[in-house]
Design a protein around this motif. Structure first.
Motif, mmCIF file in Angstrom:
data_model
loop_
_atom_site.group_PDB
_atom_site.id
_atom_site.type_symbol
_atom_site.label_atom_id
_atom_site.label_comp_id
_atom_site.label_asym_id
_atom_site.label_seq_id
_atom_site.Cartn_x
_atom_site.Cartn_y
_atom_site.Cartn_z
ATOM 1 N N SER A 1 0.827 -1.223 0.000
ATOM 2 C CA SER A 1 0.000 0.000 0.000
ATOM 3 C C SER A 1 0.856 1.266 0.000
ATOM 4 C CB SER A 1 -0.933 0.000 1.210
ATOM 5 O OG SER A 1 -0.181 0.078 2.415
ATOM 6 N N ASN B 1 2.088 2.642 2.653
ATOM 7 C CA ASN B 1 1.941 3.283 3.958
ATOM 8 C C ASN B 1 2.837 2.564 4.951
ATOM 9 O OD1 ASN B 1 1.031 4.127 6.529
ATOM 10 N ND2 ASN B 1 -0.988 4.640 5.688
ATOM 11 N N THR C 1 2.994 2.790 8.226
ATOM 12 C CA THR C 1 2.257 2.295 9.399
ATOM 13 C C THR C 1 1.549 0.988 9.080
ATOM 14 O OG1 THR C 1 1.901 4.584 10.129
ATOM 15 C CG2 THR C 1 0.504 2.875 11.107
#
Length: 199
Positions: free
Chosen positions: A120, A122, A124
């Motif tokens: 993705s 990201n 996190t």
């Protein structure tokens, strides 16, 4: 001389027989019915008349036998099982594994989720997916050690004096497979009470 009238015909004449005397060349058996004749004709038509037809018939028979053996192995029929799967001890191990819910059944869905979160972009989400995957692997290891401890105890109680060599590896290999991929197929449901005897 008196002439005999029709009313005075003898009443004690021997009854006519319906059986016909044997004739030279007679077949000596009743004529088959139309249904029997058609069945015999079909049987003659099905009989292989050449080497190629005979080979095709043998291949078809082998295919039917292989199919029946595969179905019997899936159903857990003893005579169709491989040598490693035969016997009451192995049958109990399969049932022991199959009645348990294992965390490894969550591994494939979690791997898919982890890959999606990892790609993705990201940071996190990527860290969360790695943590989730690591936690699942640790739970699988802990679950396996508990399963091994309980399995050894149950085998000692149910099969005293019998060899249980290779039982831990057999249970591990089965528990690492997704439930729908296991062969022989699971014969018990998750959480079901196992029978007291397997002999």
């Amino acid at each position: 001389m008196f002439r005999r009238t029709k009313s005075e015909a003898p009443t004690s004449a021997a009854p006519a027989t319906t059986s016909t005397p044997d004739r030279p060349g007679a077949k000596g058996r009743p004529t088959p019915s139309r249904k029997e004749a058609e069945a015999a004709a079909r049987a003659r038509a099905k009989a292989p008349r050449s080497r190629k037809e005979q080979m095709l018939a043998q291949r078809s028979a082998r295919g039917d036998s292989t199919r029946r053996a595969r179905e019997g192995m899936k159903a857990g029929e003893e005579r169709y099982l491989l040598a490693r799967d035969k016997g009451p001890v192995r049958r109990f191990i399969r049932d022991f594994v199959d009645v348990r819910f294992t965390f490894i059944e969550l591994l494939v869905p979690l791997l898919v989720v982890s890959m999606i979160m990892g790609y993705s972009g990201n940071d996190t989400a990527a860290r969360l997916s790695n943590t989730l995957l690591f936690t699942t692997l640790m739970l699988i290891l802990v679950d396996f050690f508990f399963m091994r401890f309980r399995l050894r105890r149950e085998l000692a109680r149910r099969f005293p004096g019998e060899s249980t060599k290779g039982s831990t590896l057999y249970a591990l290999m089965r528990s690492m497979q997704m439930r729908f991929m296991r062969l022989p197929k699971a014969q018990v449901k998750v959480g079901q009470k196992l029978p007291d005897t397997y002999r």
